[in-house]
Design a protein around this motif. Sequence first.
Motif, PDB file in Angstrom:
ATOM      1  N   PHE A 197     -22.495  -7.654 -44.725  1.00 24.91           N
ATOM      2  CA  PHE A 197     -22.887  -8.390 -45.929  1.00 24.91           C
ATOM      3  C   PHE A 197     -21.725  -9.197 -46.492  1.00 24.91           C
ATOM      4  O   PHE A 197     -21.915 -10.248 -47.075  1.00 24.91           O
ATOM      5  CB  PHE A 197     -23.422  -7.436 -46.993  1.00 24.91           C
ATOM      6  N   ARG A 198     -20.517  -8.681 -46.369  1.00 19.42           N
ATOM      7  CA  ARG A 198     -19.335  -9.371 -46.869  1.00 19.42           C
ATOM      8  C   ARG A 198     -18.339  -9.513 -45.731  1.00 19.42           C
ATOM      9  O   ARG A 198     -18.182  -8.625 -44.917  1.00 19.42           O
ATOM     10  CB  ARG A 198     -18.687  -8.580 -48.003  1.00 19.42           C
ATOM     11  N   LYS A 199     -17.651 -10.627 -45.704  1.00 18.99           N
ATOM     12  CA  LYS A 199     -16.647 -10.870 -44.681  1.00 18.99           C
ATOM     13  C   LYS A 199     -15.384 -10.086 -45.042  1.00 18.99           C
ATOM     14  O   LYS A 199     -14.876 -10.188 -46.150  1.00 18.99           O
ATOM     15  CB  LYS A 199     -16.329 -12.371 -44.608  1.00 18.99           C
ATOM     16  N   GLU A 200     -14.923  -9.279 -44.120  1.00 14.44           N
ATOM     17  CA  GLU A 200     -13.711  -8.490 -44.334  1.00 14.44           C
ATOM     18  C   GLU A 200     -12.490  -9.392 -44.197  1.00 14.44           C
ATOM     19  O   GLU A 200     -12.420 -10.222 -43.294  1.00 14.44           O
ATOM     20  CB  GLU A 200     -13.624  -7.353 -43.320  1.00 14.44           C
ATOM     21  N   THR A 201     -11.527  -9.217 -45.088  1.00 14.64           N
ATOM     22  CA  THR A 201     -10.303  -9.989 -44.994  1.00 14.64           C
ATOM     23  C   THR A 201      -9.343  -9.305 -44.031  1.00 14.64           C
ATOM     24  O   THR A 201      -9.241  -8.083 -43.995  1.00 14.64           O
ATOM     25  CB  THR A 201      -9.629 -10.146 -46.369  1.00 14.64           C
ATOM     26  N   LEU A 259     -10.742 -17.681 -47.500  1.00 14.02           N
ATOM     27  CA  LEU A 259     -10.764 -16.533 -48.414  1.00 14.02           C
ATOM     28  C   LEU A 259      -9.462 -16.418 -49.186  1.00 14.02           C
ATOM     29  O   LEU A 259      -9.458 -16.131 -50.387  1.00 14.02           O
ATOM     30  CB  LEU A 259     -11.042 -15.244 -47.633  1.00 14.02           C
TER      31      LEU A 259
END
Length: 105
Positions: free
Chosen positions: A9-13, A65
Amino acid sequence: MKKRYGPAFRKETIELARCPACKGKAVIQGVFHRMACVQCNASGWVAAGTGEALPVEELVTQLSLRLQAAQRHINELKHPRAAGPEALYQESNRLGAGGTNYTGD
């Protein structure tokens, strides 16, 4: 760990570090001219944990990001929020007549 399907669901940094070969400049000095750094794919950034170059698609996302986080930080520094007793006067608490700010004065 729970098994899941599909993309996250969210892009990991990914933690980035400057390339040790070109020292973040994206080019290295050749004998006669400057050449693109092959260790970091001419980006100046590598994965901090492994030291490997990121694929171009992933690198663009990670740099975006980081840029967005830096812009949020700059905006917070430009417009600081009130703290302490001053915050009661700056923000509306909607406790007054007609939903206006009530300060108790």
